[in-house]
Scaffold this motif. Structure first.
Motif, PDB file in Angstrom:
ATOM      1  N   GLU A  35       9.679   5.973  -8.120  1.00  0.00           N
ATOM      2  CA  GLU A  35      10.824   5.406  -7.405  1.00  0.00           C
ATOM      3  C   GLU A  35      11.928   6.449  -7.228  1.00  0.00           C
ATOM      4  N   ARG A  36      12.075   7.331  -8.212  1.00  0.00           N
ATOM      5  CA  ARG A  36      13.093   8.391  -8.095  1.00  0.00           C
ATOM      6  C   ARG A  36      12.648   9.492  -7.148  1.00  0.00           C
ATOM      7  N   ARG A  37      11.389   9.906  -7.280  1.00  0.00           N
ATOM      8  CA  ARG A  37      10.925  11.099  -6.582  1.00  0.00           C
ATOM      9  C   ARG A  37      10.247  10.793  -5.249  1.00  0.00           C
ATOM     10  N   GLY A  38       9.706   9.576  -5.110  1.00  0.00           N
ATOM     11  CA  GLY A  38       8.876   9.278  -3.960  1.00  0.00           C
ATOM     12  C   GLY A  38       7.474   9.828  -4.154  1.00  0.00           C
ATOM     13  N   GLY A  39       6.536   9.374  -3.332  1.00  0.00           N
ATOM     14  CA  GLY A  39       5.172   9.876  -3.429  1.00  0.00           C
ATOM     15  C   GLY A  39       4.157   8.777  -3.267  1.00  0.00           C
ATOM     16  N   THR A  40       2.994   8.972  -3.895  1.00  0.00           N
ATOM     17  CA  THR A  40       1.857   8.065  -3.709  1.00  0.00           C
ATOM     18  C   THR A  40       1.141   7.850  -5.025  1.00  0.00           C
ATOM     19  N   TRP A  41       0.687   6.620  -5.241  1.00  0.00           N
ATOM     20  CA  TRP A  41      -0.192   6.299  -6.369  1.00  0.00           C
ATOM     21  C   TRP A  41      -1.542   5.924  -5.784  1.00  0.00           C
ATOM     22  N   VAL A  42      -2.588   6.664  -6.110  1.00  0.00           N
ATOM     23  CA  VAL A  42      -3.939   6.388  -5.634  1.00  0.00           C
ATOM     24  C   VAL A  42      -4.701   5.675  -6.738  1.00  0.00           C
ATOM     25  N   ALA A  43      -5.233   4.483  -6.431  1.00  0.00           N
ATOM     26  CA  ALA A  43      -5.906   3.681  -7.453  1.00  0.00           C
ATOM     27  C   ALA A  43      -7.024   2.865  -6.829  1.00  0.00           C
ATOM     28  N   TRP A  44      -7.902   2.364  -7.670  1.00  0.00           N
ATOM     29  CA  TRP A  44      -8.945   1.438  -7.242  1.00  0.00           C
ATOM     30  C   TRP A  44      -8.294   0.093  -6.931  1.00  0.00           C
ATOM     31  N   GLY A  45      -8.442  -0.369  -5.693  1.00  0.00           N
ATOM     32  CA  GLY A  45      -7.948  -1.692  -5.324  1.00  0.00           C
ATOM     33  C   GLY A  45      -8.994  -2.722  -5.685  1.00  0.00           C
ATOM     34  N   GLU A  46      -8.833  -3.328  -6.851  1.00  0.00           N
ATOM     35  CA  GLU A  46      -9.902  -4.174  -7.388  1.00  0.00           C
ATOM     36  C   GLU A  46     -10.190  -5.373  -6.490  1.00  0.00           C
ATOM     37  N   LYS A  47      -9.144  -5.927  -5.859  1.00  0.00           N
ATOM     38  CA  LYS A  47      -9.331  -7.096  -4.999  1.00  0.00           C
ATOM     39  C   LYS A  47      -8.683  -6.848  -3.638  1.00  0.00           C
ATOM     40  N   GLU A  48      -9.426  -7.189  -2.580  1.00  0.00           N
ATOM     41  CA  GLU A  48      -8.914  -7.166  -1.208  1.00  0.00           C
ATOM     42  C   GLU A  48      -8.393  -5.798  -0.782  1.00  0.00           C
ATOM     43  N   ALA A  49      -9.024  -4.730  -1.263  1.00  0.00           N
ATOM     44  CA  ALA A  49      -8.567  -3.393  -0.873  1.00  0.00           C
ATOM     45  C   ALA A  49      -8.840  -3.118   0.597  1.00  0.00           C
ATOM     46  N   ASP A  50      -9.883  -3.721   1.157  1.00  0.00           N
ATOM     47  CA  ASP A  50     -10.149  -3.555   2.588  1.00  0.00           C
ATOM     48  C   ASP A  50      -9.038  -4.172   3.422  1.00  0.00           C
ATOM     49  N   ALA A  51      -8.570  -5.339   2.987  1.00  0.00           N
ATOM     50  CA  ALA A  51      -7.539  -6.054   3.741  1.00  0.00           C
ATOM     51  C   ALA A  51      -6.157  -5.436   3.533  1.00  0.00           C
ATOM     52  N   PHE A 116     -12.182   9.176  -4.789  1.00  0.00           N
ATOM     53  CA  PHE A 116     -10.787   9.342  -5.189  1.00  0.00           C
ATOM     54  C   PHE A 116     -10.217  10.658  -4.664  1.00  0.00           C
ATOM     55  N   ALA A 117     -10.972  11.739  -4.820  1.00  0.00           N
ATOM     56  CA  ALA A 117     -10.477  13.049  -4.381  1.00  0.00           C
ATOM     57  C   ALA A 117     -10.232  13.060  -2.871  1.00  0.00           C
ATOM     58  N   GLU A 118     -11.126  12.460  -2.099  1.00  0.00           N
ATOM     59  CA  GLU A 118     -10.944  12.417  -0.644  1.00  0.00           C
ATOM     60  C   GLU A 118      -9.695  11.613  -0.275  1.00  0.00           C
ATOM     61  N   ALA A 119      -9.459  10.519  -0.994  1.00  0.00           N
ATOM     62  CA  ALA A 119      -8.266   9.715  -0.716  1.00  0.00           C
ATOM     63  C   ALA A 119      -6.999  10.482  -1.059  1.00  0.00           C
ATOM     64  N   VAL A 120      -7.032  11.214  -2.170  1.00  0.00           N
ATOM     65  CA  VAL A 120      -5.862  12.020  -2.538  1.00  0.00           C
ATOM     66  C   VAL A 120      -5.578  13.055  -1.465  1.00  0.00           C
ATOM     67  N   LEU A 121      -6.607  13.715  -0.984  1.00  0.00           N
ATOM     68  CA  LEU A 121      -6.414  14.750   0.028  1.00  0.00           C
ATOM     69  C   LEU A 121      -5.855  14.164   1.324  1.00  0.00           C
ATOM     70  N   GLU A 122      -6.204  12.933   1.635  1.00  0.00           N
ATOM     71  CA  GLU A 122      -5.652  12.282   2.823  1.00  0.00           C
ATOM     72  C   GLU A 122      -4.165  11.980   2.655  1.00  0.00           C
ATOM     73  N   GLU A 123      -3.777  11.586   1.443  1.00  0.00           N
ATOM     74  CA  GLU A 123      -2.388  11.187   1.198  1.00  0.00           C
ATOM     75  C   GLU A 123      -1.486  12.373   0.858  1.00  0.00           C
ATOM     76  N   TRP A 124      -2.062  13.458   0.421  1.00  0.00           N
ATOM     77  CA  TRP A 124      -1.341  14.607  -0.140  1.00  0.00           C
ATOM     78  C   TRP A 124      -0.898  15.507   1.012  1.00  0.00           C
ATOM     79  N   THR A 125       0.137  15.118   1.692  1.00  0.00           N
ATOM     80  CA  THR A 125       0.541  15.819   2.911  1.00  0.00           C
ATOM     81  C   THR A 125       1.254  17.142   2.640  1.00  0.00           C
ATOM     82  N   ASP A 126       1.907  17.252   1.492  1.00  0.00           N
ATOM     83  CA  ASP A 126       2.639  18.473   1.149  1.00  0.00           C
ATOM     84  C   ASP A 126       1.928  19.166  -0.010  1.00  0.00           C
ATOM     85  N   PRO A 127       1.288  20.302   0.227  1.00  0.00           N
ATOM     86  CA  PRO A 127       0.556  20.991  -0.847  1.00  0.00           C
ATOM     87  C   PRO A 127       1.439  21.392  -2.026  1.00  0.00           C
TER      88      PRO A 127
END
Length: 470
Positions: A35-51, A116-127
């Protein structure tokens, strides 16, 4: 600077149609950071991750995003229920007889880690943004990210025990898993013992050079550090001061109907030592019958991994033990063991901690065990009895240390502690140790833990492959 967190579990949960912060664990530590820094949390969406593949949080003024991965059911079975829960979990806790070596488990684990790694690379816009990967579910992810972005800053934290190399020799995939972790710049573990075991395991990796608490590997230098995690001390202090929580604590004592109350709080997991603890409770009454009708145990057992046969067998064993103890010793309305098989919120647990004269935290092996810290922080006149095989024992030396496998010894220690609590002068003898424990828990606060690790990660030099290692 923003941050990317990578963990198996989601930091948010649905409640009455809204997404709210999850209770406990990493969410408590890292949501304020995001919340302070901003960014992304990549996790397994156990339910309704497609939706719902992405969530912005907080919804009224978004500061970060949760990327919810859809993982196919068959892959979940092999990677999470198989490799993570039936291979790595028992191995890390020294239960080698429970390790199920199946190549299908490892194949699914590889697929999930790649996902997981592929999802991180998609979200990780700033190296330049650091990435913090968590725990045994995702051991391969750091190296996968390193291969894609050699100059990135990557941290990895291992939240359970790291056993010595002779234990890891059981696995046919130890080299690949270790190479995966060494994709990080900084590897964090809870205790110096785990750090030493990790470094000893690295010495078995051909080409790796261990120098102090650093590992030179493939032209890079990886630092390995102890970062013991703590609890949210401010939140527990707030709950402990609430009038309704304190009234609940008084009701718990009235329900017990005995001068003394003891509490145990655990997931129902074979590593937690609940059958051994109950055996010691039974032995207490056999050897010291003066405690009959004088002390009550509240044993909270949170359901865990209920789909696994070994966990269902454990529940049956515990049910039978509780029934036997209560059947043998119950009298005049007194019940020796109040067995509560359900989850409680941290606020509800705070009432149990306030009510209890002692806490039995006796895992057979544990990475840290935050219940020990919660009780030590909240209790006002109680005694912490703590397994010497929990990571918490290394950071809470003033607790009463016990061997959880020694049923007779644990019963004797219980008798000694209860006898000391039976009068006011005896209780006062614990005051200095209790105060020291509170100071230690305050220093371990979970928010400080997160900031300390990130400060170390962001301050660490990155040596690229081909350069002279530091």
């Amino acid at each position: 600077m923003s941050l990317v967190v990578v963990a198996n579990r989601e930091p948010l949960r649905q409640e009455r149609g809204r997404w709210v912060p999850a209770v406990g664990g990493l969410a408590t530590a890292l949501l304020p950071v995001l919340e302070r820094r901003g960014g992304t949390w990549v996790a397994w969406g156990e339910k309704e991750a497609d939706a719902v593949p992405r969530l912005a949080h907080p919804p009224e003024a978004p500061r970060f995003t949760v990327r919810r991965l859809h993982v196919p059911a068959r892959e979940v079975t092999g990677s999470y229920h198989g490799m993570a829960n039936r291979v790595l979990w028992p191995l890390a806790h020294y239960f080698l007889e429970r390790v199920e070596l199946r190549r299908a488990f490892y194949a699914a684990y590889q697929a999930t880690n790649r996902r997981f790694a592929e999802a991180v690379l998609e979200e990780w816009t700033d190296p330049a943004t650091p990435v913090w990967v968590h725990d045994y579910h995702l051991m391969l992810v750091p190296a996968l990210l390193r291969a894609a972005r050699p100059g990135a800053r990557i941290g990895f934290f291992w939240h359970i025990p790291w056993p010595p190399p002779e234990v890891w020799q059981v696995l046919p995939w130890t080299r690949q898993l270790l190479e995966g972790v060494l994709g990080a710049d900084l590897v964090g573990l809870h205790t110096p013992e785990y750090v030493a075991n990790f470094l000893a395991t690295c010495r078995t990796l051909p080409g790796a050079v261990v120098d102090g608490q650093r590992v030179r590997w493939q032209g890079r230098t990886i630092r390995v550090e102890a970062h013991p995690i703590g609890i949210d001390t401010a939140r527990f202090a707030q709950w402990a001061a609430e009038p309704r929580v304190r009234e609940r604590a008084r009701r718990i004592r009235r329900m017990a109907g005995t001068p003394l109350v003891v509490v145990g709080v655990d997931r129902l997991d074979y590593t937690k030592g609940i059958p051994e603890r109950l055996a010691a409770w039974e032995r207490l009454f056999e050897r010291y019958p003066q405690w009959l009708g004088q002390v009550t145990l509240y044993q909270i057992a949170v359901p865990s991994r209920t789909r696994l046969p070994s966990y269902r067998l454990l529940k049956r064993l515990v049910d039978e033990q509780v029934g036997r103890i209560n059947g043998a010793y119950m009298r005049d309305g007194w019940v020796p063991v109040h067995y509560l098989y359900r989850a409680f919120t941290p606020r509800e647990l705070t009432a149990f901690y306030l009510a209890a004269d002692a806490a039995l935290v006796t895992p057979l092996r544990d990475g840290m065990n935050l219940v020990a810290q919660e009780y030590a922080w909240v209790t006002e006149n109680g005694v912490l009895i703590l397994s010497s095989l929990a990571g918490a024992a290394s950071v809470l030396p003033e607790a009463v240390a016990v061997n959880p496998f020694d049923v007779d010894g644990l019963a004797d220690t219980l008798h000694e502690v209860l006898a000391s609590l039976a009068d006011e002068p005896g209780r006062r003898r614990w005051d200095a140790r209790r105060a020291a424990l509170k100071e230690r828990v305050a220093a371990l606060d979970v928010h400080r833990w997160a900031e300390r690790f990130l400060a170390s990660l962001e301050g660490s030099p990155v040596t690229l492959a081909g350069a002279s290692p530091g």
